[in-house]
Design a protein around this motif. Sequence first.
Motif, short mmCIF file in Angstrom:
data_model
loop_
_atom_site.label_atom_id
_atom_site.label_comp_id
_atom_site.label_asym_id
_atom_site.label_seq_id
_atom_site.Cartn_x
_atom_site.Cartn_y
_atom_site.Cartn_z
N GLN A 122 1.02 -0.97 0.04
CA GLN A 122 -0.03 0.12 0.02
C GLN A 122 0.75 1.40 0.16
OE1 GLN A 122 -3.40 0.64 -0.36
NE2 GLN A 122 -2.85 2.74 0.40
N PHE A 123 0.84 2.00 -0.92
CA PHE A 123 1.35 3.35 -0.97
C PHE A 123 1.44 4.16 0.20
CE2 PHE A 123 0.47 8.14 -1.46
CZ PHE A 123 1.46 8.38 -1.65
N ALA A 124 2.12 4.77 1.09
CA ALA A 124 2.40 5.50 2.07
C ALA A 124 2.27 6.57 2.05
CB ALA A 124 3.38 5.15 4.06
N ALA A 125 3.37 6.81 0.95
CA ALA A 125 3.83 8.15 1.29
C ALA A 125 4.91 8.48 -0.17
CB ALA A 125 4.52 8.85 2.07
N HIS A 126 5.01 9.25 -1.29
CA HIS A 126 6.00 9.75 -1.48
C HIS A 126 6.75 11.10 -1.26
CE1 HIS A 126 3.20 12.68 -3.41
NE2 HIS A 126 2.07 11.14 -4.24
N PRO A 127 7.80 11.14 -0.63
CA PRO A 127 8.29 12.27 0.03
C PRO A 127 9.16 13.20 -1.17
CG PRO A 127 9.34 10.27 0.42
CD PRO A 127 8.59 9.31 -0.15
N ASP A 137 3.55 22.49 -6.73
CA ASP A 137 3.07 22.11 -8.07
C ASP A 137 3.76 20.35 -7.63
OD1 ASP A 137 5.66 21.91 -9.38
OD2 ASP A 137 4.91 22.83 -10.48
N GLY A 138 3.10 19.59 -8.16
CA GLY A 138 3.05 18.03 -8.26
C GLY A 138 4.34 17.53 -8.57
N ARG A 168 14.21 10.75 -11.96
CA ARG A 168 13.57 11.60 -11.11
C ARG A 168 12.64 11.69 -11.04
NH1 ARG A 168 15.92 15.64 -8.97
NH2 ARG A 168 14.38 17.91 -9.07
N THR A 169 11.52 10.93 -10.54
CA THR A 169 9.48 10.58 -10.05
C THR A 169 9.57 10.29 -9.02
OG1 THR A 169 8.31 10.03 -11.85
CG2 THR A 169 9.90 8.51 -11.32
N GLU A 170 8.56 10.57 -8.86
CA GLU A 170 7.88 9.55 -7.45
C GLU A 170 8.69 8.39 -6.73
OE1 GLU A 170 3.29 12.32 -7.38
OE2 GLU A 170 3.38 9.88 -7.59
N GLN A 171 8.96 8.72 -5.87
CA GLN A 171 9.78 7.23 -5.66
C GLN A 171 9.23 7.17 -4.31
OE1 GLN A 171 13.12 8.61 -2.88
NE2 GLN A 171 13.52 6.31 -2.90
N TYR A 172 7.92 5.69 -3.86
CA TYR A 172 7.05 5.07 -3.49
C TYR A 172 7.56 5.03 -2.34
CZ TYR A 172 2.71 6.19 -5.68
OH TYR A 172 1.19 6.71 -6.42
N HIS A 222 4.28 7.15 -12.58
CA HIS A 222 3.29 7.87 -12.08
C HIS A 222 2.64 8.26 -13.40
CE1 HIS A 222 2.37 11.80 -10.05
NE2 HIS A 222 2.83 12.52 -11.62
N ASP A 223 3.33 8.37 -14.98
CA ASP A 223 2.88 8.93 -15.68
C ASP A 223 3.53 8.33 -17.30
OD1 ASP A 223 5.50 10.26 -16.57
OD2 ASP A 223 4.79 12.01 -15.05
N PRO A 224 3.24 8.80 -18.46
CA PRO A 224 3.28 8.00 -19.17
C PRO A 224 5.16 7.87 -20.04
CG PRO A 224 1.21 8.75 -20.16
CD PRO A 224 1.68 9.16 -18.73
N GLY A 225 5.60 9.74 -19.03
CA GLY A 225 6.42 9.94 -19.94
C GLY A 225 8.27 8.28 -18.92
N VAL A 226 7.63 8.29 -17.70
CA VAL A 226 8.60 6.86 -16.81
C VAL A 226 7.60 6.26 -17.70
CG1 VAL A 226 8.64 6.46 -14.53
CG2 VAL A 226 7.59 8.30 -14.67
N LEU A 227 6.38 5.92 -17.87
CA LEU A 227 6.27 4.46 -18.64
C LEU A 227 6.96 3.87 -19.53
CD1 LEU A 227 2.53 4.30 -17.40
CD2 LEU A 227 4.68 2.43 -16.34
N ALA A 228 7.05 5.05 -20.47
CA ALA A 228 8.24 5.14 -21.88
C ALA A 228 10.07 5.03 -21.61
CB ALA A 228 7.99 6.16 -22.62
N ASP A 229 10.30 5.03 -20.57
CA ASP A 229 11.29 4.30 -20.28
C ASP A 229 11.83 3.24 -20.79
OD1 ASP A 229 13.54 3.44 -18.42
OD2 ASP A 229 14.34 5.37 -18.48
#
Length: 245
Positions: A122-127, A137-138, A168-172, A222-229
């Motif tokens: 379960q996601f708890a945070a993304h510091p 912003d996000g 460089r994106t959200e770190q769960y 997090h987004d299509p850009g990350v998934l395209a990596d």
Amino acid sequence: MPQGRGIRNLEGETVARRSAVVVRGGWDGHHPVAATEMFLPFLHENGFDVRIEGSPRVYADAAIMGRADLIVQSLTMGEADAESIAGLRRAVEAGTGLAGWHGGIVDAFRASADYLQLVGGQFAAHPAADPGERLGDGSDYFVDHRYETTEGGRAHEITRGVGDFSLRTEQYWVLHDDANDVLMTTTHPVRAHEPWHRPIVSPAVWTRSWGAGRVFVATPGHDPGVLADPRVRTIVERGLLWAAR
């Protein structure tokens, strides 16, 4: 590809076409439509007929779930009633695979303990970034971090050969249990502006056996850009095939 035509799996064996149900929706910030659309051609090319649903209520349909070989879920937050969650659990226990990435699978149906037990995290945070780097912003939650392969992950077909990498994106930060087979981890370092006092290791890619079924989770996405990596995409595509009946 025509209905009924055989395709070859990762081992080169000829197999019949299978059924995948893509369940998407919830919070728009994770781009559930655009993200799942990225993988539809891959599923078709690998022998899946795909059904797309915009609600978890499909999980309560025993006929559809009984035919499903794979469920791909991208539905952040949202709610599912007890009947739907029970249907999902029955399907996976009977052999249907469940797969997803990021909040679409580990930040879904927060109020359902039965769902959280099935998924195993379960996601708890993304510091957040350092206060001096924040823009309001996000992107304040985008931090440089690394994904490291476990010993088991180096041998597993999902992560074999991918290697460690940074994004460089959200770190769960994920709450989890020992029934997961963790293939990759990410470490949250001690930061002066955060309240924890030692590095925290979170699972980032894992698999889970549930009855006759398989569960696959990747927290990057997090987004299509990350998934395209290329590394993330490889992990997700392999995970979909691994989880499927």
